[in-house]
Enzyme design. Structure first.
Site, short mmCIF file in Angstrom:
data_model
loop_
_atom_site.label_atom_id
_atom_site.label_comp_id
_atom_site.label_asym_id
_atom_site.label_seq_id
_atom_site.Cartn_x
_atom_site.Cartn_y
_atom_site.Cartn_z
N LYS A 172 -7.11 8.03 -5.24
CA LYS A 172 -6.11 8.52 -6.20
C LYS A 172 -4.96 7.53 -6.24
CE LYS A 172 -2.33 10.89 -6.01
NZ LYS A 172 -1.50 10.24 -7.04
N GLU A 247 0.75 5.11 6.22
CA GLU A 247 1.61 3.93 6.11
C GLU A 247 2.80 4.38 5.27
OE1 GLU A 247 3.64 1.31 5.07
OE2 GLU A 247 2.11 0.40 3.79
N CYS A 281 7.84 -1.62 1.12
CA CYS A 281 8.12 -0.85 2.35
C CYS A 281 8.65 -1.75 3.46
CB CYS A 281 6.87 -0.15 2.85
SG CYS A 281 6.18 0.95 1.65
N GLU A 381 16.08 4.32 2.84
CA GLU A 381 15.41 3.22 2.16
C GLU A 381 16.00 3.11 0.74
OE1 GLU A 381 11.25 4.19 2.12
OE2 GLU A 381 10.66 2.10 2.31
C1 SIN Z 1 4.13 -2.22 1.26
O1 SIN Z 1 5.14 -2.13 0.60
O2 SIN Z 1 3.79 -1.32 2.02
C2 SIN Z 1 3.21 -3.40 1.17
C3 SIN Z 1 3.85 -4.65 1.53
C4 SIN Z 1 2.89 -5.70 1.99
O3 SIN Z 1 1.67 -5.49 2.06
O4 SIN Z 1 3.37 -6.77 2.31
#
Ligand code: SIN
Length: 477
Positions: A172, A247, A281, A381
């Protein structure tokens, strides 16, 4: 442009006829409508994956590897088309979208080979007539939920190892960026991956999350997204004791010590902070700079930021695209205003850039000097092109500040002192540590977090463990 879902090798529209629209974040224009599948249709994708599993797991690793590599080759063949599609639905500059397709295929290529090295074990037994064998077997039907910030790579980073281990999948993608996923589904069929092995479903996220976490034919859920949604999925998954990989969010510190190579530190700060407009992230979220180099670092970083070109991702020379949606721009704006109201100096940027004829989603690269503990940008964040900076004076202070967060995904530091390098790398409570490096991601290394950034690893040989069961066979001769 392909807008159908993909179940059991067939292109599928919604049984109810309902759809949702996908919009270009730069212009807010509708670019496609994709199906809001019914619950029954999502369940039928799980049926397809369950039925395809016995044959897929029985193939040799080399046979599966060949099909995974075929998908990768088709993605490389169509790289320009896929990159353009990604920029349209996600907004990132075209050069970055091209880079993401290369990054995405690297996970497929790596997994295709690594699948051949899933070894079991024999263990010396306690009596002469016994043998102990350890088998590694595929977990089974795997549900995959991916985010909008990397619409292709976050799929292949999960799909590659899942397929290589012998699992079948139901994917998804995020509602903001389903088109890249649907394109991958079509290429999987063209590559010859059997029907039911890769299924792509779009629709109402809560309903799909419920089906994934309550249907006991699903044996594994791999999720990339916010910590908040990760917690919800974990609660829902608890009834079935579903195996999870999470993650989740990050709040990466970026430390510049007094002995750092400042040219490298500034270039790395730019690379980390402005990749995908700060919607990553692992991007640096808060900067800690030693008192003795603070002013010099701020001046250079601020100069480099003011040279960035913000604009629509398909235009040549654009470095930073739009933010993904209105809520994202509002959050960035709120963090900047909150910092200013708590006494920070906005050294560069600080507001939206109103580009004629485009949606109001462009934010100027922003440097906030004088970040303090009470500011939102210090705790949450930001997910945008904003770099808040604070000073520090000792190594212990920098480490304590860096670790003072619920998150533990990525951290960066810059120093020329080799013993400090090892000391700090060991002290940082993060799954990924960049030592003089702020772009660590690569297909062969383990990617994942600690604390509220989640658990499980993607990438390299570590990713394989997420999709395998370990079975102990005790054999009396
Ligand atoms: C993410 O934002 O989780 C991915 C970043 C990355 O794979 O470098």
């Amino acid at each position: 442009m392909l807008t159908d879902c993909f179940i059991n090798g067939e292109r599928i529209a919604s049984d109810s006829g309902a759809e949702f629209s996908v919009r270009d974040p730069a212009t807010d224009q509708e670019i496609a409508n994709v199906p809001l599948l019914t619950k029954h249709q999502v369940e039928s994708a799980i049926t397809a994956a369950s039925e395809a599993w016995p044959a897929w797991r029985s193939m040799t690793a080399a046979e599966r590897g060949e099909l995974i590599r075929a998908l990768s080759s088709l993605m490389k063949r169509d790289a320009e088309r896929l990159a353009l599609l990604m920029t349209r639905e996600q907004g990132k500059p075209l050069a970055e979208a091209r880079g993401e397709i290369a990054y995405a295929t690297a996970f497929l290529d790596w997994s295709a080979e690594e699948g051949k090295r899933i070894y079991g074990e024999t263990i010396p037994a306690s009596s002469p007539d016994k043998r102990i064998l350890v088998l590694r077997q595929p977990v089974g039907v795997t549900a995959i939920i991916t985010p909008w910030n990397f619409p292709s790579a976050m799929i292949t980073r999960k799909l590659g190892p899942a397929l290589a281990c012998g699992c079948t999948t139901v994917i998804k993608p995020a509602e903001d960026t389903p088109l890249s996923a649907l394109a991958i589904g079509a290429l999987a069929a063209e590559a010859g991956i059997p029907p039911g092995v890769v299924n792509i479903v779009t629709g109402e996220p809560e309903m799909i999350g419920d089906v994934f976490t309550t249907d006991d034919r699903v044996r594994k859920l791999s999720f990339t997204g916010s910590t908040e949604v990760g917690r919800i999925l974990m609660r829902k998954a608890s009834n079935n004791l579903l195996r999870l990989s999470m993650e989740l969010g990050g709040h990466a510190p970026f430390i510049v010590f007094e002995d750092a190579d400042l040219d490298r530190a500034v270039a790395s700060a730019m690379g980390s902070k402005f990749r995908n407009g700060g919607q990553t992230c692992i991007c640096a979220n808060r900067f800690y700079v030693h008192d003795s180099v603070h002013d010099e670092f701020v001046a250079r970083f601020s100069r480099a930021m003011s040279e960035l070109r913000v604009g629509i991702g398909t235009e040549a020379g654009v470095d930073v695209g739009p933010l993904i949606n209105d809520a994202a721009v509002e959050k960035v704006e709120q963090h900047v205003q909150d910092a200013a109201s708590h006494g920070a100096t906005i050294a560069t940027g600080g507001s939206r850039l109103r580009l004629n004829g485009h949606a109001d989603r462009f934010f100027a690269p922003t440097l906030i000097d004088g970040m303090t503990g009470e500011m939102l940008c210090r705790r949450e964040e930001t997910f945008g092109p904003v770099a808040p900076i604070a000073r520090f004076s000792t190594e212990d202070e920098a480490i304590a500040l860096a670790n003072d967060t619920e998150y533990g995904l990525a951290a960066y530091f810059f120093t020329r002192d080799a013993s400090r390098l090892m000391r700090v790398a060991e002290a940082l409570e993060y799954g990924i540590v960049g030592a003089n490096d702020a772009v660590p991601s690569t297909a062969q290394a383990p990617f994942g977090g600690m604390k509220h950034s989640g658990f499980g690893r993607e990438g390299g040989k570590y990713a394989m463990d997420e999709y395998l069961e370990t079975k102990f066979v005790s054999w009396v001769l």
